[in-house]
Design a protein around this motif. Structure first.
Motif, PDB file in Angstrom:
ATOM      1  N   UNK A   1     -15.425  -0.189  11.810  1.00  0.00           N
ATOM      2  CA  UNK A   1     -14.825  -0.679  10.579  1.00  0.00           C
ATOM      3  C   UNK A   1     -15.427   0.097   9.425  1.00  0.00           C
TER       4      UNK A   1
ATOM      5  N   UNK B   1      -7.846   5.348  15.649  1.00  0.00           N
ATOM      6  CA  UNK B   1      -8.015   4.218  14.735  1.00  0.00           C
ATOM      7  C   UNK B   1      -6.681   3.729  14.189  1.00  0.00           C
TER       8      UNK B   1
ATOM      9  N   UNK C   1     -20.269  -8.105  13.741  1.00  0.00           N
ATOM     10  CA  UNK C   1     -20.578  -6.685  13.878  1.00  0.00           C
ATOM     11  C   UNK C   1     -21.920  -6.532  14.585  1.00  0.00           C
TER      12      UNK C   1
ATOM     13  N   UNK D   1      -1.478  -7.626   2.839  1.00  0.00           N
ATOM     14  CA  UNK D   1      -2.757  -7.030   2.511  1.00  0.00           C
ATOM     15  C   UNK D   1      -3.684  -8.054   1.858  1.00  0.00           C
TER      16      UNK D   1
ATOM     17  N   UNK E   1      -2.520  -2.078   7.770  1.00  0.00           N
ATOM     18  CA  UNK E   1      -2.609  -1.934   6.303  1.00  0.00           C
ATOM     19  C   UNK E   1      -4.055  -1.780   5.872  1.00  0.00           C
TER      20      UNK E   1
ATOM     21  N   UNK F   1      -7.106  -9.074   3.639  1.00  0.00           N
ATOM     22  CA  UNK F   1      -8.296  -8.367   3.181  1.00  0.00           C
ATOM     23  C   UNK F   1      -9.570  -9.193   3.348  1.00  0.00           C
ATOM     24  N   UNK F   2      -9.461 -10.478   3.038  1.00  0.00           N
ATOM     25  CA  UNK F   2     -10.666 -11.296   3.055  1.00  0.00           C
ATOM     26  C   UNK F   2     -10.988 -11.838   4.436  1.00  0.00           C
TER      27      UNK F   2
ATOM     28  N   UNK G   1     -10.302 -10.280   7.435  1.00  0.00           N
ATOM     29  CA  UNK G   1     -10.319  -9.324   8.515  1.00  0.00           C
ATOM     30  C   UNK G   1     -11.746  -9.131   9.029  1.00  0.00           C
ATOM     31  N   UNK G   2     -11.860  -9.005  10.348  1.00  0.00           N
ATOM     32  CA  UNK G   2     -13.170  -8.732  10.928  1.00  0.00           C
ATOM     33  C   UNK G   2     -13.230  -7.277  11.345  1.00  0.00           C
ATOM     34  N   UNK G   3     -13.693  -7.041  12.559  1.00  0.00           N
ATOM     35  CA  UNK G   3     -13.786  -5.645  12.951  1.00  0.00           C
ATOM     36  C   UNK G   3     -12.473  -5.127  13.506  1.00  0.00           C
ATOM     37  N   UNK G   4     -11.565  -6.033  13.853  1.00  0.00           N
ATOM     38  CA  UNK G   4     -10.284  -5.556  14.381  1.00  0.00           C
ATOM     39  C   UNK G   4      -9.293  -5.493  13.242  1.00  0.00           C
ATOM     40  N   UNK G   5      -9.269  -4.388  12.524  1.00  0.00           N
ATOM     41  CA  UNK G   5      -8.423  -4.395  11.340  1.00  0.00           C
ATOM     42  C   UNK G   5      -7.017  -3.941  11.646  1.00  0.00           C
TER      43      UNK G   5
ATOM     44  N   UNK H   1     -19.057  -8.907   3.899  1.00  0.00           N
ATOM     45  CA  UNK H   1     -18.530  -9.269   5.218  1.00  0.00           C
ATOM     46  C   UNK H   1     -19.567 -10.017   6.019  1.00  0.00           C
TER      47      UNK H   1
ATOM     48  N   UNK I   1     -16.031   0.320  18.373  1.00  0.00           N
ATOM     49  CA  UNK I   1     -14.975  -0.076  17.443  1.00  0.00           C
ATOM     50  C   UNK I   1     -15.561   0.091  16.044  1.00  0.00           C
TER      51      UNK I   1
ATOM     52  N   UNK J   1     -19.696 -13.897   7.455  1.00  0.00           N
ATOM     53  CA  UNK J   1     -19.804 -14.261   8.861  1.00  0.00           C
ATOM     54  C   UNK J   1     -21.188 -14.777   9.193  1.00  0.00           C
TER      55      UNK J   1
ATOM     56  N   UNK K   1     -14.607 -14.134  10.203  1.00  0.00           N
ATOM     57  CA  UNK K   1     -13.510 -13.185   9.983  1.00  0.00           C
ATOM     58  C   UNK K   1     -13.132 -12.476  11.266  1.00  0.00           C
TER      59      UNK K   1
ATOM     60  N   UNK L   1      -5.305   1.597   6.824  1.00  0.00           N
ATOM     61  CA  UNK L   1      -4.793   2.627   5.918  1.00  0.00           C
ATOM     62  C   UNK L   1      -5.483   2.559   4.568  1.00  0.00           C
ATOM     63  N   UNK L   2      -5.720   1.344   4.117  1.00  0.00           N
ATOM     64  CA  UNK L   2      -6.393   1.197   2.834  1.00  0.00           C
ATOM     65  C   UNK L   2      -7.802   1.774   2.911  1.00  0.00           C
ATOM     66  N   UNK L   3      -8.495   1.418   3.978  1.00  0.00           N
ATOM     67  CA  UNK L   3      -9.839   1.965   4.163  1.00  0.00           C
ATOM     68  C   UNK L   3      -9.786   3.486   4.171  1.00  0.00           C
TER      69      UNK L   3
ATOM     70  N   UNK M   1       0.830  -1.192   0.000  1.00  0.00           N
ATOM     71  CA  UNK M   1       0.000   0.000   0.000  1.00  0.00           C
ATOM     72  C   UNK M   1       0.871   1.251   0.000  1.00  0.00           C
TER      73      UNK M   1
ATOM     74  N   UNK N   1      -3.325  -3.819  16.530  1.00  0.00           N
ATOM     75  CA  UNK N   1      -3.752  -5.119  15.998  1.00  0.00           C
ATOM     76  C   UNK N   1      -2.683  -5.706  15.085  1.00  0.00           C
TER      77      UNK N   1
END
Ligand code: ATP
Ligand code: ATP
Ligand code: SPD
Ligand code: MG
Ligand code: MG
Lengths: 371, 288, 340, 287, 371
Positions: free
Chosen positions: C38, D70, C57, D228, D242, D232-233, D235-239, C48, C36, C52, D154, D245-247, B116, D77
Motif C-alpha cells: 500500500x 498492482x 499492516x 473514492x 480508484x 478513502x477512509x 481502505x486497508x491494504x487491499x485497495x 491508517x 502486498x 486500526x 480498515x 490510481x489515486x496513490x 479521479x 479488489x
C-alpha cells in the motif's frame, strides 16, 4: 346436502366491516349451476368486496360462503375452486400466453403433456388456437380478455368471477365483447358471476341480475323483471333511463295514485314495490322516456288510463334510433321522451309545442325513503 | 395471512432496514458527535467539552473555509441548474424518441467513470501545456501557453462537470412526466415563450429542480478530489480540512467536529432551500 | 501469486519503495510469502495505523522523525527484535540517529532504510540563481516556482530566515512565534508560486514541461528528472538540505513479523540496494550506500552535492507532541490566505 | 411566416448549445482516454505517436496495465467490492421496497425520509463516521477481551459497508419505484390460480422486479467501482482501483498507464450502462 | 371580407404531410358563427392533426386557415384567438382553479380587478362559482371538464376547439357531460369545434358534423342527414349501428336494386351516394336494426316495397328500450333487429322462428370501393 348441490355458489348472510364501515351488509343469494349471474351497482357499493370474499382475499365479518354446498371459509384462496378475471385482467406480463394459461395447471402439479393438452384445448375454445406463443403485450384488448378467461377456465373452476372486465376497453370493443362473453359462458357452461356498474352490460348478458346498493342487495331477478317491475326506487332509477320526480300522493284511486310533483306537475301513477302508499305520503315517480309519446298537439282527447301534458321542445338530442327530446312543461319540469327523428317534415324541432302522453301503468310510484 | 404471520413478516422486512440505518448511519454519526465532544488534554487523555467547536469558531480560517465551500457549492448548484435545465428539457421534450435514449445515455456515461478520471481528464485539458492551451498557441491566438488550471474557475468547471448529471437526471424524469399538452395549453391561452417557461414549465419541474439541487449541492459540498486536484494555491475545501484533521494532524476529535459541522451546515442549507421552495424531501428526492 | 497456504506480507510504504522487480525476487526466494503493497506517506501511515490500532499492516516505513510522538500517543508500533536484523550492514551514523529518535522506554521501534534530502530543484538554464529556500519566492520567477505545502517548507523557510526551528521545539511559544513569521513570509510568497505540488507526479510534469523552473523537491524526484533533462538539477539550499531517514517499523498488531524481518534483511542486501535505489532515487542507509547507487543516479548526486553540502545536512528532529498541530494550523492558514 | 423563421433560428441556437454541452461532457473523457495511446512517458502533449504499449507492454518503464500487478489487483479488489456491494444493496433494497410499498407501520413517512438521507450525506463523512465507530468498537473489544476483530479494521469489509451505506438508498429507490407500479392484482391472480405465497413471490413478483434489480445492481456496481470519498477512509491494504490510481497519481507519478486504465474503465462502464438500458427498455409490461 | 365575416373559421384545401405520410388531405370547410361543429372519425384519421393546425401548433403543408375572415398562418399560436380544450384537459396542476383561469388573462395583460371579475363571471357561467380556490386535484372529472372550458372562455375566443374532451371520463359522467356541453355552447354562443370518435357524441351535440376518414372529409352535414342520407359506405357504417353486407347487384329495377349478398341473402336496396350502380357491380348494403321489424311468422304477405326474410332467434339482447334480437337466417347470415321486450308473453325468445321485414327505402346500397 343433495338439494344444495344444485347450487354452485351460495352466500348466507354475508357481512363485511372495514372498521366502523359496513361495506357488505347481510347479502344472501344462491346461484344455480351454469348461470350467468351479474351483480350491478354503483361505484363503491361493495361489489368488489363481495367478490373478494368469495375468492378468499377477504374474510367475511359474518355469514358463510358455500361452494358446491361446502363451506369454504376456512379454505385459503389458492385452494378454492373459484377463479377470477380481474378488472385489468392481471395477465402476467413476463410470461407468454401459453405460460399464463399453464401457470395454474403447474401450480396444481399437472404433467407436461397434460398441460400442453389443456392449454391447446382451452385456446381453441376461446377461438385463439394460434396465439400460444404470443407475448401479452402483443395481444389486442379483446384477445387479452379472452386469454384471461381461458387462463381461469383451464382449471375447470366451479365458479368464474369477473370484476368489471370490460371497464378498461374502449367503446366499440366493449359492445362487441358483451356479446362474446355471453357466448363464452354458453360454451363453457360454467357459472359466471359478473360484476359491473353498467346496467346495459348486466341486462344484455345475464340470466339473473342482483342490484346492489350501499352494501345490500336491493333486488335479484331476471333482467326484464328488474326493468319492468323494479321493487325499489333505487332499482327503478339505476336500471334503464328514467324521468324521476319527487312528489306527494294526493289521492289513492282505483286506477292509480294521483301525485303532485315538487315542481307542480300532476300525474297518475301505479304503485310499485312493497311499501303501501297512502294519501299525503312522499313518493318518487319514475317514467321511462320510451313510454312517453311526444306528438304535435292535436284535438284528440287523452287516452283513458294515460297521463297527458303539454310543453315546448327545449332541445332535440338526435342519436339515430335513440333520439330523444327534452320537453319543458309549463311549470318548468324537464321531461325526456324518446322520439324518432327521420329528417322529414314531421320531426320535432326546438321551440315546437308538443303533447306528451304516457300510461298510468308505466308511471312507477314508490314510497319515498323506502330504499 | 394471519395477524401473527403479518407481524413476523413486517419484522423480517424491517430488520434489514433498521440494521442498515442504525449500524451504518445513526450509530456512526452518534459516535462522531461523541468523538467531537472530546477534548485532548494530554497524550491519551481526553475530557468532555465543546473545545473542538470553540476552536472552530475562534479560527476564521475554518469557518471561512466552510463558508467558502458552501458558497461555491451554491454557485456550482446554480450553474448546474442553468446549464442543465435546457439540456434536460431538450432530452425530455424536444428530442425524438430514439435520440432521447441516446442522449440520456450520453449524459450518463461520465457518471460511470470515477471522479479521479474526470479530474485527470480536466487536468490534461486545462494545464498550461495541456490540450486547450496548446490549441490556442497552435492557432496563434496566444504566444505562450495559458494556465487554466489551479484556480477557482477550474474547480467550478470541474465540479459542475462532476455533478451536472445529478441535476439532469431528476429534471429529465420530472419533465418527462409533463404532457406536451400542458405546454401547448400555455401557448394556446396566450403565453409567450418566457411566460410558458416561467409560469408553467418551471413550476411544474419544481420537484425535479429541488431534487437536483439538493443532490448537486450535497455532492459538491462533500466532494474531495475535484477541488483538491484542480484547485489552486488559494483554494481550500472543507472536506480537505476534515481530511487534514483526520489524516495529517491525527486530530480525530476536531475532524469529527468538522464533519458534524459540515453535515449540519449543509443540512440546514437544504432545509432552508426546501422551505423557500415549498417542497419536501419526500416529494422531491424520493420521487426521482 | 503463490500457493494457498501463503503468508501475506503487507507493506505500508512510500511510492516506489517496493519495485516489482524486488517483490518478484523476494517471492521467488520465499515462495510462501505474498507481498502486498500500500502506497502512502508519513501522515497517512500514522493515520491508517491509528485507525486500526496498529493492525492491517505488517511493515511500515515512516520517516525517523515520525516514530516517537506517534508511538507515545497511539502505541501503533511494536518493539523491534534487533537480533533478527542485520544491523551490521547498516551505516552506523544513520542507525544511531534513528535509534535515538525511536527509542521509548528503552525499546527500539525503528531501524533505518534509506535516506535522502529535501531541497531545491531548478532548471539551470532558466533559473540559474536559485540557491536558498527563499529564492522560490523571488518575484523574478513569478508564476514559475512551486513547493509542497507541508511541514518541510516551514522548516526550510525558518532556516532561510536564519533560525533553527529544531532548537525552537523546546519552547513551543517561541516556536509558535517563529511559525507565525514563517507563515507571513510564505503567504507573501503565494503571489510568486504557481501551485503547490501534491506528489512527485505534478512536480515532474510541471518541471519537465517547463511550466515551472524551480521548486522545492525530494532529491530522488530531481534525480529522476535529471535522467530526462540534464539541465534539471537538485540544489541543496545554502542553509542545508533537510535530511530524512525513512525507516522500518513493525505495526503493533502486525501478523507477519518473520516475513517483515526477512524483507528488511532482503532489501539491505547489496544488489537489492541497487535495485531499490534505482527505483526510489534515495540512498540506502547501509555502509557504502552511495556507492551502491545505480550509475545514472550516482552522476546526478555528484552533480548536486559537494562535500560541503554533505557536511551541512540538517537531519529532521523528532516532532514533540503538539508541534504537529501547530504546524498543521500554520499550513492551513497559508493555504487559506488569499495572497495571490 | 415571421414566427416560423425566428423559431427556426431559436431552435438552431438551441441545438448548437446542446451539441456544445455534449462536447463539454465528452472532452475530459476523450482527453483522459486518448493519451493512453500516446507513445510517451508522460500523459501530456506533445503527441509522440501511437502505441498500445500502455495496455500490453510487459517491461518497465512502459509497463502496460495488463501486466501491472498492482493495477490488476486493484481492479480485482474493485470487482470483489463492487460485486459484494451490488449483491448486498440489491438484497436490502428489495426488502426495503417491500417494506415501504407493501406494509403499513407507524412513522412510515419519517422512515422513508430516513432511508433517503444517506444519499445526501457527504461521502467523506460517511467514511469517517463508520471508521470511527468501527475502530472504537474494535478498540473497546480489544481492551476488554484482548480479542482483535480484524473485520472492524480498515479493509474490504469496512469498504463494502461504507459503500453499502449510501448505495442502498439508490437501489431502494429504484426498486421501490418499480414495485409501486406493480399491479397487486397480478399476485392475487396467481394466488387465485392456485399458487402458494412463496411461489407467487418467486414466479410473479420477483420476475417483475428483475429489470429494476438488474439495473440497480449495475448502478450499485458502477457507483461502488468509482467511489473514492467514502472508500478513502475505510481502505486497508487491499485497495480498490480508484485508490490505487489515486496513490499512483499523488504518490508515485502518473504515466499514460493511468489513461489506459481510464480508457478500459470507460469502455467497460459504457457497456454496462448499455446493458442496464437494455434490461429496462423492453418493458411493455410497465403498465 | 364582408361575406366571409359570417364565418368564424374557414379551412381552405388544408393538407398536412408527415414525411411521406399525408395525415390531412385537402380538407376544406367553413363554420358559421355560433355553431357546434363536430369532426367525427376513427382513431388515426387526422382529427387531432387538423385541430393542431387550427390552433397553430402545426403548420399546414398546403392550404390556408382563416379566422373571422383573416388568414392566421403567420400568427403564432399564442396570438391566435382560438382556444383549445385538450383531451386530458391540461389543467395546470401547480395552480388552483382561479389561477388556471386567470393565466390567459394575465398573459393578455389584464388588470387585477378585471381578472377577478372575469374569473368570477366565467365560473358562474359554468355553474361552479365557489370553486375558485380549489386545487385541481380536488376536482371531480366533470368539474375539471368545466374548468377547462371556463379557462378558455374567459378569453372570449372566436372559436373553441375541443379534442375528445370526454374520452377520459367514465360512462355515466360522459352521458351527462354530453348534454351539458351543448348547453354550455348555447350559453357562451361561441363556435365550438368538437373532435370525437364517438358517433353518439357527435350526433347528440352538433349542429353540423364532418365525418373524417384517412385524412379526408367524407361528408359534412346535419346529424340527421348523416344518419339518414349517408353519402358513402364509410359514413353509413360509421354513423349509427347497421347490419352490413357485401354483395353484388343482380338487377337494377325501378323500385330498387336487387342485390345478392356474399352469404346468399337476396335483398332489394336503394342506391345511396354518388356512384352509379349497374347490374354486376360489387356493392355494400347497410340496414339499420331499428328499421327491421321482427315478428312471429304469420300469414300476412310481405308489404309492398319491403324485404321479408325468415329466421330463428339466436339470442335476445335485453337492454330495456334498446333491446335487440340476433336472428340467424337460413343461409347463416346474422341479422340484428331492434325489438321491444316487455317481459310479457309476446316477447321473442331464443330459438323462436321469426319473420323480418324492412323497407327497400331503408336498405342503403353503395358501390363497393367507392370510399
Ligand atoms: N380495505 C378496505 N378498507 C377500508 N374500506 C374499504 C376497503 N376496501 C373497500 N373499502 C370500502 O368499501 C366500499 C366498497 O368497496 P368496493 O371496492 O367493494 O366497491 P365496488 O362496488 O367494487 O366499487 P367500484 O365499482 O368502484 O369498483 C367502498 O366504500 C370502499 O371505500
Ligand atoms: N408528428 C407526427 N409525425 C408523424 N406522424 C404523425 C405525427 N402526428 C400524427 N401523425 C400521424 O398522423 C395520423 C393522424 O394522427 P392524429 O393524431 O391526427 O389522429 P386522430 O384522428 O386524432 O386519432 P385519435 O382519435 O386516435 O386521437 C396518424 O396516423 C398519426 O400516426
Ligand atoms: N518518492 C518517494 C520519496 C520518499 C520521501 N520520504 C520523504 C520523507 C519526508 N519527510
Ligand atoms: Mg370494484
Ligand atoms: Mg387525436
Amino acid at each position: 346436502m343433495t338439494t344444495d348441490d344444485a347450487f354452485d355458489l351460495e352466500c348466507l348472510g354475508i357481512c363485511k366491516d372495514f372498521g366502523a364501515f359496513r361495506a357488505v351488509d347481510d347479502v344472501s343469494f344462491r346461484i344455480p349451476s351454469g348461470t350467468f349471474f351479474s351483480i350491478l351497482g354503483p361505484s363503491g357499493c361493495g361489489k368488489t368486496t363481495l367478490m373478494r370474499m368469495i375468492a378468499g382475499f377477504e374474510t367475511p365479518t359474518q355469514g358463510d360462503i358455500l361452494l358446491k354446498g361446502r363451506s369454504v371459509l376456512s379454505v385459503p384462496p389458492n385452494r378454492r375452486n373459484v377463479k377470477m378475471v380481474f378488472q385489468h385482467l392481471a395477465l402476467f406480463p413476463m410470461m407468454d400466453v401459453y405460460e399464463n394459461i399453464a401457470y395454474g395447471l403447474r401450480c396444481a402439479g399437472a404433467g407436461k403433456d397434460e398441460i400442453a393438452g389443456r392449454v391447446a384445448d382451452v385456446l381453441t375454445r376461446v377461438a385463439l388456437p394460434d396465439l400460444a406463443r404470443r407475448q401479452i403485450h402483443q395481444l389486442s384488448g379483446g384477445q387479452k380478455q379472452r386469454i384471461a378467461i381461458a387462463r381461469c377456465m383451464a382449471l375447470n373452476p366451479d365458479v368464474l368471477l369477473l370484476d368489471e372486465p370490460l371497464g378498461a376497453l374502449d367503446l366499440k370493443l366493449r359492445e362487441a365483447m358483451k356479446i362474446e362473453l355471453k357466448l363464452l359462458q354458453h360454451q363453457f357452461d360454467t357459472t359466471f358471476v359478473y360484476i359491473t356498474h353498467d346496467q346495459s352490460e348486466a341486462l344484455v348478458m345475464s340470466d339473473y341480475v342482483a342490484v346492489m346498493n350501499a352494501g345490500r342487495f336491493e333486488q335479484v331477478g331476471r333482467p326484464e323483471e328488474l326493468y319492468h317491475a323494479p321493487k325499489t326506487a333505487f332499482v327503478a332509477g339505476f336500471v334503464g333511463d328514467s324521468n324521476r320526480w319527487s312528489g306527494r300522493a294526493l289521492e289513492v284511486r282505483a286506477d292509480g295514485i294521483k301525485v303532485e310533483t315538487e315542481a307542480g306537475l300532476t300525474v297518475v301513477a301505479t304503485a310499485f314495490g312493497d311499501g303501501a302508499i297512502s294519501a299525503g305520503d312522499a313518493v318518487e315517480v319514475f317514467v321511462r322516456p320510451e313510454f312517453i309519446a311526444a306528438t304535435r298537439p292535436g284535438p284528440d282527447a287523452a287516452a283513458p288510463g294515460g297521463n297527458t301534458h303539454s310543453g315546448t321542445v327545449d332541445s332535440v338530442l338526435f342519436n339515430g334510433a335513440n333520439s330523444r327530446v327534452l320537453v319543458r312543461s309549463p311549470n318548468g319540469t324537464m321531461i325526456e321522451a324518446d322520439v324518432v327523428v327521420t329528417g322529414g317534415g314531421n320531426d320535432l324541432h326546438e321551440g315546437d309545442p308538443v303533447r306528451l302522453d304516457w300510461p298510468f301503468a308505466q308511471t312507477m310510484c314508490f314510497a319515498a325513503g323506502g330504499a | 395471512m394471519t395477524r401473527d404471520a403479518k407481524r413476523l413478516s413486517l419484522i423480517l422486512l424491517f430488520a434489514p432496514f433498521a440494521l442498515w440505518i442504525l449500524l451504518l448511519i445513526v450509530l456512526p454519526h452518534i459516535g462522531m458527535v461523541a468523538l467531537s465532544l472530546r477534548e485532548k488534554v494530554a497524550p491519551r487523555i481526553y475530557e468532555f467539552g465543546f473545545g473542538n467547536y470553540i476552536d472552530f469558531l475562534n479560527e476564521p480560517i475554518y469557518w471561512n473555509t466552510l463558508l467558502r465551500t458552501a458558497s461555491m457549492s451554491l454557485l456550482v448548484t446554480a450553474l448546474a441548474l442553468l446549464i442543465g435545465f435546457p439540456i434536460a428539457y431538450y432530452i425530455a421534450k424536444i428530442a425524438g424518441r430514439r435520440a432521447r435514449g441516446a442522449l440520456f445515455l450520453m449524459c450518463l456515461i461520465p457518471l460511470w467513470v470515477s471522479d479521479l478520471i474526470r479530474a485527470f481528464g480536466w487536468i490534461l485539458l486545462l494545464r498550461q501545456t495541456g490540450v486547450i492551451s496548446s490549441l490556442l498557441v497552435w492557432s496563434g491566438m496566444t504566444d505562450e501557453g495559458i494556465e487554466f488550471l489551479y484556480n477557482d474557475a477550474a474547480v467550478i468547471v470541474g465540479l459542475v462537470y462532476t455533478v451536472i448529471l445529478f441535476m439532469i437526471v431528476p429534471l429529465v424524469s420530472t419533465l418527462d412526466g409533463m404532457g406536451d399538452d400542458m405546454i401547448e395549453a400555455g401557448y394556446n391561452l396566450g403565453g409567450g415563450h418566457l411566460t410558458v417557461l416561467r409560469r408553467i414549465i418551471i413550476p411544474y419541474a419544481m420537484p425535479g429542480i429541488v431534487a437536483g439541487c439538493i443532490v448537486t449541492f450535497m455532492l459538491t459540498a462533500g466532494s474531495y478530489l475535484t477541488p483538491i486536484l484542480l484547485g489552486g494555491k488559494n483554494s481550500s475545501w472543507f472536506t480537505e480540512q476534515i481530511y487534514n484533521q483526520f489524516i495529517t494532524r491525527f486530530n480525530w476529535e476536531s475532524g469529527a467536529a468538522f464533519g458534524f459541522l459540515l453535515l449540519a451546515f449543509t443540512s440546514i442549507t437544504v432545509w432552508l432551500g426546501l422551505r423557500l421552495s415549498g417542497q419536501s424531501l419526500a416529494n422531491t428526492v424520493a420521487r426521482t | 501469486a503463490a500457493s494457498g497456504s501463503a503468508e501475506t506480507l503487507r507493506l505500508l510504504t512510500w511510492g516506489s519503495y517496493a519495485p516489482d522487480e524486488l517483490i518478484q525476487k523476494f517471492e521467488e526466494r520465499y515462495p510462501d510469502i505474498d507481498v502486498e503493497v500500500t502506497y502512502s506517506n508519513n501522515e497517512e501511515m500514522i493515520a491508517k495505523l491509528r485507525a486500526t490500532g496498529g493492525a492491517g499492516f505488517d511493515l511500515a516505513q515512516p520517516s525517523h522523525d515520525r516514530i516517537y510522538a506517534a508511538q507515545l500517543e497511539y502505541g501503533i508500533y511494536k518493539p523491534l527484535d534487533l537480533s533478527q536484523i542485520d544491523t551490521d550492514v547498516m551505516s552506523p551514523v544513520h542507525l544511531e540517529a534513528v535509534k535515538t529518535n525511536a527509542t521509548l522506554d528503552g525499546k527500539v521501534y525503528a531501524v533505518p532504510h534509506q535516506w535522502g534530502t529535501t531541497g531545491l530543484m531548478a532548471d539551470i538554464t532558466k533559473a540559474p540563481d536559485v540557491k536558498g529556500w527563499d529564492d522560490l519566492c523571488d518575484p523574478a520567477y513569478t508564476g514559475k516556482t512551486s513547493m509542497r505545502l507541508r511541514r518541510t517548507i516551514l522548516l526550510g523557510t525558518a532556516f532561510a530566515m536564519g533560525e533553527d526551528p529544531f532548537a525552537a521545539y523546546s519552547d513551543l511559544d517561541k516556536y509558535q512565534d517563529l511559525l507565525d513569521r514563517v507563515a507571513d513570509k510564505l503567504i507573501a510568497c503565494k503571489q510568486v508560486i504557481k501551485a503547490y505540488w501534491q506528489g512527485g507526479d505534478d512536480l515532474s510534469a510541471m518541471m519537465l514541461s517547463g511550466e515551472i523552473v524551480a521548486s522545492e523537491t525530494w532529491d530522488s524526484t530531481a534525480y529522476k528528472l535529471y535522467d530526462q533533462n540534464q539541465n534539471i538539477v537538485f540544489i541543496p539550499p545554502e542553509t542545508g538540505a533537510l535530511t530524512w531517514i525513512d525507516t522500518f517499523a513493525i505495526p503493533a498488531k502486525g501478523e507477519a513479523d518473520d516475513a517483515a524481518y526477512k524483507w528488511i534483511n532482503f532489501v539491505l542486501e547489496p544488489e537489492n540496494v541497487t535495485i531499490m535505489s534505482g527505483s526510489t532515487g534515495a540512498i540506502a542507509a547501509v555502509k557504502g550506500g552511495a556507492d551502491l547507487l545505480p550509475e545514472d543516479k550516482k552522476a546526478a548526486v555528484k552533480a548536486s552535492f559537494t562535500e560541503a553540502d554533505i557536511e551541512n545536512l540538517k537531519f529532521f528532529a523528532n516532532i514533540p507532541p503538539g508541534v504537529e498541530d501547530m504546524e498543521g494550523k500554520t499550513l492551513e492558514k497559508i493555504k487559506a490566505a488569499t495572497g495571490g | 411566416m415571421a414566427h416560423a423563421q425566428t423559431n427556426r433560428a431559436l431552435m438552431a441556437g438551441y441545438k448548437a448549445y446542446v451539441a456544445a454541452f455534449f462536447i463539454f461532457l465528452a472532452a475530459p473523457l476523450i482527453a483522459a482516454g486518448s493519451f493512453a495511446f500516446n507513445d510517451s512517458l508522460f500523459p501530456a502533449l506533445p503527441w509522440q505517436g501511437f502505441t498500445l504499449d500502455w495496455f500490453f507492454n510487459d517491461t518497465e518503464p512502459k509497463l502496460g496495465m495488463f501486466h501491472d500487478r498492482r493495477l490488476l489487483s486493484g481492479l480485482y479488489y474493485s470487482f470483489v467490492i463492487a460485486a459484494m456491494v451490488a449483491a448486498l444493496s440489491v438484497a436490502v433494497g428489495t426488502t426495503n421496497a417491500f417494506l415501504f410499498v407493501r406494509r403499513e407501520f407507524p412513522f412510515k413517512t419519517f422512515f422513508y425520509i430516513v432511508m433517503i438521507v444517506p444519499l445526501v450525506i457527504p461521502g467523506v463523512i460517511l467514511g469517517i463516521s463508520i471508521l470511527v465507530l468501527a475502530s472504537n468498537v474494535a478498540n473497546a473489544v480489544y481492551d476488554r477481551f484482548g480479542v482483535e476483530i480484524s473485520l472492524l479494521r480498515p479493509g474490504i469489509f469496512l469498504v463494502v459497508l461504507g459503500q453499502f451505506s449510501f448505495i442502498t438508498t439508490i437501489t431502494s429507490l429504484v426498486i421501490t419505484a418499480r414495485l409501486k407500479k406493480f399491479d397487486l392484482s397480478l399476485e392475487e391472480a396467481a394466488f387465485n390460480l392456485g399458487a402458494s405465497r412463496a411461489r407467487v413471490l418467486w414466479t410473479i413478483t420477483l420476475p417483475y422486479l428483475r429489470p429494476a434489480m438488474i439495473a440497480s445492481a449495475i448502478v450499485a456496481f458502477l457507483v461502488s467501482f468509482e467511489n473514492f470519498n467514502t472508500t478513502l477512509f475505510l481502505v486497508g491494504s487491499e485497495s480498490p482501483l480508484t485508490i490505487t490510481m489515486y496513490d499512483r497519481m499523488a504518490k508515485v507519478g502518473s504515466t499514460p498507464v493511468l489513461n489506459a486504465v481510464s480508457f478500459v474503465l470507460m469502455v467497460g462502464s459504457g457497456l454496462l450502462a448499455l446493458v442496464s438500458v437494455a434490461v429496462q427498455r423492453p418493458d411493455p409490461s410497465g403498465q
